[in-house]
Design an enzyme around this catalytic site. Structure first.
Site, PDB file in Angstrom:
ATOM      1  N   TYR A  62       0.854  -1.324   0.021  1.00 23.11           N
ATOM      2  CA  TYR A  62       0.066   0.072  -0.040  1.00 23.11           C
ATOM      3  C   TYR A  62       1.068   1.094  -0.040  1.00 23.11           C
ATOM      4  O   TYR A  62       0.360   2.297  -0.682  1.00 23.11           O
ATOM      5  CB  TYR A  62      -0.864   0.040   1.193  1.00 23.11           C
ATOM      6  CG  TYR A  62      -2.243  -0.681   0.706  1.00 23.11           C
ATOM      7  CD1 TYR A  62      -3.328  -0.501   0.170  1.00 23.11           C
ATOM      8  CD2 TYR A  62      -2.354  -2.305   1.142  1.00 23.11           C
ATOM      9  CE1 TYR A  62      -4.355  -1.052  -0.306  1.00 23.11           C
ATOM     10  CE2 TYR A  62      -3.395  -3.063   0.955  1.00 23.11           C
ATOM     11  CZ  TYR A  62      -4.384  -2.385   0.094  1.00 23.11           C
ATOM     12  OH  TYR A  62      -5.407  -3.368  -0.175  1.00 23.11           O
ATOM     13  N   HIS A  97     -15.280   2.776  -0.955  1.00 23.50           N
ATOM     14  CA  HIS A  97     -14.243   1.744  -0.690  1.00 23.50           C
ATOM     15  C   HIS A  97     -13.122   2.224   0.294  1.00 23.50           C
ATOM     16  O   HIS A  97     -12.066   1.934   0.164  1.00 23.50           O
ATOM     17  CB  HIS A  97     -13.936   1.016  -1.760  1.00 23.50           C
ATOM     18  CG  HIS A  97     -14.867  -0.001  -2.691  1.00 23.50           C
ATOM     19  ND1 HIS A  97     -14.737  -0.336  -3.822  1.00 23.50           N
ATOM     20  CD2 HIS A  97     -16.045  -0.250  -1.935  1.00 23.50           C
ATOM     21  CE1 HIS A  97     -15.797  -0.979  -3.953  1.00 23.50           C
ATOM     22  NE2 HIS A  97     -16.642  -1.015  -2.911  1.00 23.50           N
TER      23      HIS A  97
HETATM   24  P1  OAD Z   1     -11.977  -2.954 -12.319  1.00 23.34           P
HETATM   25  O1  OAD Z   1     -10.490  -3.024 -12.225  1.00 23.34           O
HETATM   26  O2  OAD Z   1     -12.737  -4.284 -11.962  1.00 23.34           O
HETATM   27  O3  OAD Z   1     -12.404  -2.242 -13.593  1.00 23.34           O
HETATM   28  C1  OAD Z   1     -11.990  -1.428 -14.483  1.00 23.34           C
HETATM   29  C2  OAD Z   1     -12.810  -1.173 -15.518  1.00 23.34           C
HETATM   30  O4  OAD Z   1     -12.356   0.176 -15.980  1.00 23.34           O
HETATM   31  C3  OAD Z   1     -12.954  -2.327 -16.780  1.00 23.34           C
HETATM   32  O5  OAD Z   1     -14.194  -2.308 -17.172  1.00 23.34           O
HETATM   33  C4  OAD Z   1     -12.186  -1.545 -17.848  1.00 23.34           C
HETATM   34  O6  OAD Z   1     -12.650  -2.059 -19.051  1.00 23.34           O
HETATM   35  C5  OAD Z   1     -12.352  -0.064 -17.379  1.00 23.34           C
HETATM   36  N1  OAD Z   1     -11.496   0.844 -18.065  1.00 23.34           N
HETATM   37  C6  OAD Z   1     -10.121   0.814 -18.164  1.00 23.34           C
HETATM   38  N2  OAD Z   1      -9.527   1.808 -18.652  1.00 23.34           N
HETATM   39  C7  OAD Z   1     -10.524   2.759 -18.742  1.00 23.34           C
HETATM   40  C8  OAD Z   1     -10.866   4.155 -19.014  1.00 23.34           C
HETATM   41  N3  OAD Z   1      -9.671   4.915 -19.516  1.00 23.34           N
HETATM   42  N4  OAD Z   1     -11.867   4.683 -19.067  1.00 23.34           N
HETATM   43  C9  OAD Z   1     -13.017   3.997 -18.814  1.00 23.34           C
HETATM   44  N5  OAD Z   1     -13.023   2.835 -18.344  1.00 23.34           N
HETATM   45  C10 OAD Z   1     -11.738   2.092 -18.423  1.00 23.34           C
HETATM   46  O7  OAD Z   1     -12.176  -1.892 -11.264  1.00 23.34           O
HETATM   47  P2  OAD Z   1     -13.451  -1.479 -10.632  1.00 23.34           P
HETATM   48  O8  OAD Z   1     -14.757  -1.845 -11.084  1.00 23.34           O
HETATM   49  O9  OAD Z   1     -13.285  -0.159  -9.844  1.00 23.34           O
HETATM   50  O10 OAD Z   1     -11.991  -2.667  -4.458  1.00 23.34           O
HETATM   51  O11 OAD Z   1     -13.338  -2.481  -9.283  1.00 23.34           O
HETATM   52  C11 OAD Z   1     -14.234  -2.430  -8.184  1.00 23.34           C
HETATM   53  C12 OAD Z   1     -13.343  -2.734  -7.029  1.00 23.34           C
HETATM   54  O12 OAD Z   1     -12.558  -3.997  -6.827  1.00 23.34           O
HETATM   55  C13 OAD Z   1     -12.355  -1.486  -6.573  1.00 23.34           C
HETATM   56  O13 OAD Z   1     -13.174  -0.545  -5.883  1.00 23.34           O
HETATM   57  C14 OAD Z   1     -11.383  -2.297  -5.362  1.00 23.34           C
HETATM   58  C15 OAD Z   1     -11.243  -3.526  -6.343  1.00 23.34           C
HETATM   59  O14 OAD Z   1     -10.932  -4.650  -5.564  1.00 23.34           O
HETATM   60  C16 OAD Z   1     -11.499  -2.147  -3.491  1.00 23.34           C
HETATM   61  O15 OAD Z   1     -10.471  -1.402  -3.422  1.00 23.34           O
HETATM   62  C17 OAD Z   1     -12.244  -2.464  -2.044  1.00 23.34           C
END
Ligand code: OAD
Length: 256
Positions: free
Chosen positions: A77, A130
């Site tokens: 972290y 989160h």
């Molecule tokens: P993910 O890594 O699961 O998903 C990221 C998404 O962003 C994917 O669907 C990509 O296609 C999309 N993406 C990538 N680049 C992009 C861009 N430039 N513009 C728009 N979209 C883009 O991340 P989260 O959905 O945020 O939890 O994940 C949810 C949670 O899982 C996070 O908050 C974290 C993780 O474990 C905690 O930290 C508790």
């Protein structure tokens, strides 16, 4: 569902800008893709450097993983904190900050991101489902009366309470932990009450956050997903923009 790919303005996008302009309540729900163009890695992008494709969430993002090897988790972290501090808001964050300034009280911004880029871009009231990676918390309730302050932790990796041995930890929600109920309730209220929900840069894989899109849709909102890839909640969208956050948000929000 309508779909738009990067390129010149389509009728569907003009229609969407009109809906945003008419909205009295706009809710924006963001995930790691929102900050990807600021250089902060996502979690599940298989084709890039998604953190959970290289590291184990059980080891690095769970209470059990932290108790098993606190120094490993603390140091991981510390590296991510340095990355967040060095990053700058991108054009997408700035477009949201600009919209919030121009329309006080109209935007509810809900994020899964633990960075502070929305806040630095002018959205200080962002609901952070989160947590906050830059904040320290105690791992366990401190047994002292009064409880000791995290700012008084003694040295160590991680720093610990000199009296009770309690360990510092980053202020993020780990797998298996509850979200702050007040934050979740505020986010659900915003999703239920908005006219338009923009879902930006999330895979929709993590609940209960992912449920906001369906909640908004069932309550009558127009739901838009901005993501260059498919997500697990695409079926909740009326309109999908297959584009990035830093390109799409300025296009959608400028001047509306
Ligand atoms: P993910 O890594 O699961 O998903 C990221 C998404 O962003 C994917 O669907 C990509 O296609 C999309 N993406 C990538 N680049 C992009 C861009 N430039 N513009 C728009 N979209 C883009 O991340 P989260 O959905 O945020 O939890 O994940 C949810 C949670 O899982 C996070 O908050 C974290 C993780 O474990 C905690 O930290 C508790």
């Amino acid at each position: 569902m309508t779909e738009a790919t990067p390129g010149p303005f389509t009728d569907a996008m003009t229609d969407l800008r009109g809906r945003i302009a008419r909205a009295t309540a706009l809710c924006v729900f963001t995930g790691a893709g929102m900050s990807a163009e600021s250089g902060i890695p996502t979690f599940r992008d298989a084709n890039t450097s998604g953190l959970w494709t290289r590291y184990s969430p059980e080891q690095l993002a769970s209470p059990q993983g932290f108790r098993a090897d606190p120094a490993l988790v603390w140091n991981w972290y510390a590296e991510r904190r340095a990355g967040v501090r060095a990053a700058q808001p991108n054009a997408g964050h700035l477009a949201l900050g600009d919209y919030a300034r121009r329309h006080p009280g109209r935007l509810a911004l809900v994020t899964q991101n633990v960075d502070d880029l929305h806040q630095r871009a002018g959205c200080p009231d962002t609901i952070r489902l989160h947590g906050d990676i830059l904040r320290d918390d105690w791992m366990d309730p401190c047994i002292r009366t009064p409880a000791c302050s995290v700012t008084q932790a003694g040295p160590g990796t991680p720093p610990r309470c000199a009296d009770c041995g309690n360990l510092l930890r980053p202020g993020v929600v780990w797998f298996g932990e509850m979200l702050q109920q007040a934050d979740l309730q505020a986010a659900e209220l915003a999703a239920r009450e908005c006219d338009v929900l923009l879902v930006v840069g999330t895979s929709g894989a993590v609940w209960p956050a992912a449920g906001l899109a369906g909640l908004a849709r069932r309550a009558g909102a127009y739901v838009v997903i901005v993501n260059p890839q498919a997500s697990e909640i695409d079926h909740e969208a009326h309109f999908r923009m297959a584009d990035t956050a830093a390109r799409a948000l300025p296009m959608l929000l400028a001047g509306v």
